[in-house]
Design a protein around this motif. Structure first.
Motif, mmCIF file in Angstrom:
data_model
loop_
_atom_site.group_PDB
_atom_site.id
_atom_site.type_symbol
_atom_site.label_atom_id
_atom_site.label_comp_id
_atom_site.label_asym_id
_atom_site.label_seq_id
_atom_site.Cartn_x
_atom_site.Cartn_y
_atom_site.Cartn_z
ATOM 1 N N PRO A 68 0.725 -0.974 0.178
ATOM 2 C CA PRO A 68 0.004 0.131 0.004
ATOM 3 C C PRO A 68 0.857 1.130 0.135
ATOM 4 C CG PRO A 68 -0.835 -1.622 1.727
ATOM 5 C CD PRO A 68 0.851 -1.995 1.271
ATOM 6 N N PRO A 117 -9.826 -1.412 1.227
ATOM 7 C CA PRO A 117 -9.861 -1.149 2.794
ATOM 8 C C PRO A 117 -8.520 -0.600 2.960
ATOM 9 C CG PRO A 117 -10.708 -3.390 2.346
ATOM 10 C CD PRO A 117 -10.226 -2.591 1.136
ATOM 11 N N GLY A 118 -8.331 0.375 3.806
ATOM 12 C CA GLY A 118 -7.038 1.011 4.375
ATOM 13 C C GLY A 118 -6.489 2.158 3.381
#
Length: 123
Positions: free
Chosen positions: A48, A74-75
């Protein structure tokens, strides 16, 4: 000891832009490049990023689709995304700003603008 540099993902269908932005940022940040939205998602799954530069006009999976897809991951909700675009007409800019990106830069982006944007979000 691993690489502690902040991670920047550059997504653009132009090899020239990928190379150019990567060279501008490579000394200070760990840069990942993707030539399409789906390839970018593969990178995001594994590594990420802390900041994303995203081409707005790409074939197939365009910048808007890629942006929305990343933001739903997500995130990734709060990761700043800066659009790169060659189009500066008011309608295009209004549509782009409507997505609420962290910012946008006109292509070809200057090294100063790229580094300034990266430093603003990554320190």
């Amino acid at each position: 000891m691993g690489d502690e540099r902040k991670k920047v993902l550059v997504i653009d269908d132009s090899a020239m832009i990928l190379s150019s932005v990567s060279n501008m940022l490579g000394g200070k940040y760990k840069v990942y490049c993707a030539t399409s939205g789906p390839k970018a998602m593969d990178i995001i799954e594994v590594t990420p990023p802390d900041l994303i530069f995203l081409d707005y006009a790409m074939p197939d999976f365009n910048g808007k689709d890629t942006y929305e897809f990343i933001k739903q991951h997500p995130g990734m909700e709060n990761v700043p995304i800066i659009f790169l675009t060659a189009m500066s007409d008011p309608g295009h800019v209004k549509e782009l700003i409507g997505l609420k990106p962290a910012g946008y830069l006109l292509k070809p982006p200057s090294p100063f603008k790229i580094l300034e944007a990266a430093q603003k979000y990554l320190g």
